[in-house]
Design an enzyme around this catalytic site. Sequence first.
Site, PDB file in Angstrom:
ATOM      1  N   CYS A 271      -6.555   3.062 -15.773  1.00 52.04           N
ATOM      2  CA  CYS A 271      -6.680   2.926 -17.230  1.00 52.04           C
ATOM      3  C   CYS A 271      -7.772   3.852 -17.749  1.00 52.04           C
ATOM      4  O   CYS A 271      -8.968   3.579 -17.590  1.00 52.04           O
ATOM      5  CB  CYS A 271      -6.995   1.467 -17.585  1.00 52.04           C
ATOM      6  SG  CYS A 271      -7.157   1.179 -19.352  1.00 52.04           S
ATOM      7  N   GLY A 302     -14.561   3.053  -7.635  1.00 46.19           N
ATOM      8  CA  GLY A 302     -14.391   3.367  -9.051  1.00 46.19           C
ATOM      9  C   GLY A 302     -14.195   2.119  -9.883  1.00 46.19           C
ATOM     10  O   GLY A 302     -14.813   1.954 -10.949  1.00 46.19           O
ATOM     11  N   ASP A 348      -9.183   2.790   2.775  1.00 41.39           N
ATOM     12  CA  ASP A 348      -9.982   3.875   3.357  1.00 41.39           C
ATOM     13  C   ASP A 348     -11.164   3.375   4.183  1.00 41.39           C
ATOM     14  O   ASP A 348     -11.713   4.124   4.985  1.00 41.39           O
ATOM     15  CB  ASP A 348     -10.520   4.790   2.251  1.00 41.39           C
ATOM     16  CG  ASP A 348      -9.410   5.389   1.403  1.00 41.39           C
ATOM     17  OD1 ASP A 348      -8.297   5.565   1.935  1.00 41.39           O
ATOM     18  OD2 ASP A 348      -9.650   5.672   0.215  1.00 41.39           O
ATOM     19  N   GLN A 483       1.306   3.879   4.561  1.00 41.60           N
ATOM     20  CA  GLN A 483       0.058   3.263   5.029  1.00 41.60           C
ATOM     21  C   GLN A 483      -0.378   2.091   4.152  1.00 41.60           C
ATOM     22  O   GLN A 483      -1.064   1.187   4.608  1.00 41.60           O
ATOM     23  CB  GLN A 483      -1.059   4.312   5.060  1.00 41.60           C
ATOM     24  CG  GLN A 483      -0.828   5.397   6.082  1.00 41.60           C
ATOM     25  CD  GLN A 483      -1.632   6.654   5.788  1.00 41.60           C
ATOM     26  OE1 GLN A 483      -2.799   6.725   6.110  1.00 41.60           O
ATOM     27  NE2 GLN A 483      -1.011   7.643   5.172  1.00 41.60           N
ATOM     28  N   ARG A 754      12.692 -28.264   3.994  1.00 40.01           N
ATOM     29  CA  ARG A 754      12.588 -28.019   5.434  1.00 40.01           C
ATOM     30  C   ARG A 754      11.166 -27.592   5.801  1.00 40.01           C
ATOM     31  O   ARG A 754      10.575 -26.737   5.163  1.00 40.01           O
ATOM     32  CB  ARG A 754      13.586 -26.933   5.830  1.00 40.01           C
ATOM     33  CG  ARG A 754      13.451 -26.355   7.242  1.00 40.01           C
ATOM     34  CD  ARG A 754      13.801 -27.342   8.337  1.00 40.01           C
ATOM     35  NE  ARG A 754      15.069 -27.981   8.179  1.00 40.01           N
ATOM     36  CZ  ARG A 754      16.258 -27.442   8.523  1.00 40.01           C
ATOM     37  NH1 ARG A 754      16.319 -26.221   8.999  1.00 40.01           N
ATOM     38  NH2 ARG A 754      17.378 -28.136   8.374  1.00 40.01           N
ATOM     39  N   GLN A 856       2.006 -13.515  23.176  1.00 31.07           N
ATOM     40  CA  GLN A 856       1.202 -12.504  23.873  1.00 31.07           C
ATOM     41  C   GLN A 856       1.327 -11.144  23.206  1.00 31.07           C
ATOM     42  O   GLN A 856       0.494 -10.266  23.421  1.00 31.07           O
ATOM     43  CB  GLN A 856       1.617 -12.412  25.343  1.00 31.07           C
ATOM     44  CG  GLN A 856       1.173 -13.607  26.164  1.00 31.07           C
ATOM     45  CD  GLN A 856       1.569 -13.492  27.622  1.00 31.07           C
ATOM     46  OE1 GLN A 856       2.244 -12.543  28.021  1.00 31.07           O
ATOM     47  NE2 GLN A 856       1.167 -14.456  28.425  1.00 31.07           N
TER      48      GLN A 856
END
Length: 959
Positions: A271, A302, A348, A483, A754, A856
């Site tokens: 914005c 930011g 990041d 990512q 359920r 596992q």
Amino acid sequence: MTVTTPFVNGTSYCTVTAYSVQSYKAAIDFYTKFLSLENRSSPDENSTLLSNDSISLKILLRPDEKINKNVEAHLKELNSITKTQDWRSHATQSLVFNTSDILAVKDTLNAMNAPLQGYPTELFPMQLYTLDPLGNVVGVTSTKNAVSTKPTPPPAPEASAESGLSSKVHSYTDLAYRMKTTDTYPSLPKPLNRPQKAIAVMTSGGDAPGMNSNVRAIVRSAIFKGCRAFVVMEGYEGLVRGGPEYIKEFHWEDVRGWSAEGGTNIGTARCMEFKKREGRLLGAQHLIEAGVDALIVCGGDGSLTGADLFRSEWPSLIEELLKTNRISNEQYERMKHLNICGTVGSIDNDMSTTDATIGAYSALDRICKAIDYVEATANSHSRAFVVEVMGRNCGWLALLAGIATSADYIFIPEKPATSSEWQDQMCDIVSKHRSRGKRTTIVVVAEGAIAADLTPISPSDVHKVLVDRLGLDTRITTLGHVQRGGTAVAYDRILATLQGLEAVNAVLESTPDTPSPLIAVNENKIVRKPLMESVKLTKAVAEAIQAKDFKRAMSLRDTEFIEHLNNFMAINSADHNEPKLPKDKRLKIAIVNVGAPAGGINSAVYSMATYCMSQGHRPYAIYNGWSGLARHESVRSLNWKDMLGWQSRGGSEIGTNRVTPEEADLGMIAYYFQKYEFDGLIIVGGFEAFESLHQLERARESYPAFRIPMVLIPATLSNNVPGTEYSLGSDTALNALMEYCDVVKQSASSTRGRAFVVDCQGGNSGYLATYASLAVGAQVSYVPEEGISLEQLSEDIEYLAQSFEKAEGRGRFGKLILKSTNASKALSATKLAEVITAEADGRFDAKPAYPGHVQQGGLPSPIDRTRATRMAIKAVGFIKDNQAAIAEARAAEENFNADDKTISDTAAVVGVKGSHVVYNSIRQLYDYETEVSMRMPKVIHWQATRLIADHLVGRKRVD
């Protein structure tokens, strides 16, 4: 505090001695406050008598500087191990009192800021211990006899208008405390007689997996604490637009099932208007119109900078709104202050002052899976792949992906080289790997990668060098927004949830003078940091890089980042270069896997072997555990080519079983140790490995071959090895169970009414069920530490029925019940499902689900891979550093003293406490900190998480 019986042994009089005037005065003050004693002595400089109706305590002053120094050193040592070891195993003197109200004792100690240990848990203790100023361990117990083992939870306090808003005391701000809640779903505390605070949450900037978990936790914990919860849709854009369409009040059911969803369900947008004062003026007006007086922002640097600016301008903004008649006088008076808090949502992991950001490990997981898949096609065609990953000015994603996938080369902004240097270095490493028979080449490039002259390094540049100089068939793979996509991994869900709770605590406790806090994670603990200071440090990295001050840029990263970089360079070079150590310092080090397979075991073996090679040590693998060694002499020297790909494989490539040395044959094991002249041993495994190390350490007196440094790397999905908060494989197992639960929950949602009872592994440890419950939002979890009482089961069935009624007509309808296999011997998951179905009387039904050995996991998670690398290298360092300590003992056979602490400390467990790697003597752990019969540590570090999980789903606990 009420002391009903003076001492546990029945005596009523005791004397303690102080060896300095300062400790003498401190002891008088301590016992007066702690035991509510009165000073009944006549004035005397050398003694004081304190007493009440039950106890008489005499404090003597005997000045002695030497003894006092020893006492101070002992007290300092006890304070340093408060969170890690049992004081009772180190105590020279102790006092234990009886009490009828152990909760009052705990409150008294908290008010005194005294150190505290509680057993069996600090939440529901039967015994509490603290330290007096004289170095004594002072205990209080609520049990009537010395062999009582059933903890009695303290009575819950009634909520009142005086309940403090501080996370340091038990109140609505602390979800990790058992308090009285309503009998209806969701089970919430009774409302306080005070004005309701309105807390809004918004997500801003780039989306990150885990943001939905953060929003869910903030909404539900705000409601739990008697506040109104709002969400701001579409980030700062929603603030500027305002109105009920963009600033919505949310209720308990509105965030049901959000943990399993990726991205952010409340939207995010960049914005530009909010960067202008007029935009912020509109935002302030819309918040005031909605009645919101606290704002939590989940985003990057930011977004958080904008939030802090908004708060700093708030007084002038509302003054302007009042002058222009856009708000009333009443609104102005009521909304004079805006509390702001930040949680960091960024893939990041570039925010300074925090060890991890929400979404970073999920992005790393996507990258590692993509590279694992790419490696398969690269191997087929003997190709090179250049993989570009995100990260802006931070190379964390590229670095950890490089370690987790054993990439050939990485480019990160923090460590650039000149244009000619990086080309030469990369070609040298890749050609060496190829000449030794490696068919694949993986190069990971961070999007902010640069050369030393700040020239960007693009994947195309790397591609050109690989093709032109090495003639490799090379492809570029840009992962891009893949990512960011998908659901969050377990770590991010749990981190986002716990940070959401603390964010609500922070805004409730903030005052107009409190700097805006940032919720961070340091050493596995959720903490608050100054928001703007954190943002400034983050921006300082980019500024240092632009100024070509790369040394400063690296120094601004945490120490673990630098350690990871050094580890990557060491394991990547293996035996391709001249070893670092001279020949007389090179060792023969063996590694063996013991116990059940766990994710990260192969990573530990690979990292240990390649690191040994880089130093000049010779790594050996003992195949198929102790039985393989004793029966078949299954010992082989490891070489680099045979281990290619092990870093990312699940299971155990060198084989494992549960046989201990005593069961196999201690004598034969000692014979082979002597034959191969091992200088050190690394054991990787779970509780059987813990037992193995204990047996080998105890056998040193009889077998000189075991007089070598030995270290255990804990690896088990149960996470039940004493001496560590984290075992390899537990994160992989947690993710496997979480994914299974997400799928099962989807099935339950498709069939109305359920619930699934999911059977969780973990032996006598409830770790897996507890954290999976928090990650998937399970309605109920049962663990061995608590068992299943009929009263609680009856309460849970009624609670489930009510939750189904509340959710009628909405999506994400399925319910989950997690049950550790050993939570009840009488009730298996199948039996439990049958009982629930019968007692539900047609209102809903339950089905069992058995993930079994799927838990596992397949490919190890990046967390398990990178931690395995770190711990394996630490283990090799431990063996190297302890050679001198035990070398003399090995030679002096007649004078060998196995009980010498210097000797016994050379057999240790390497563990994680917070973010630190620590070494604990196996003798200390086994003798004092282990419930051997239960295969569990005495201190359960995840206990508080259980109550948080219950409160966030509205479950009522029965005392």
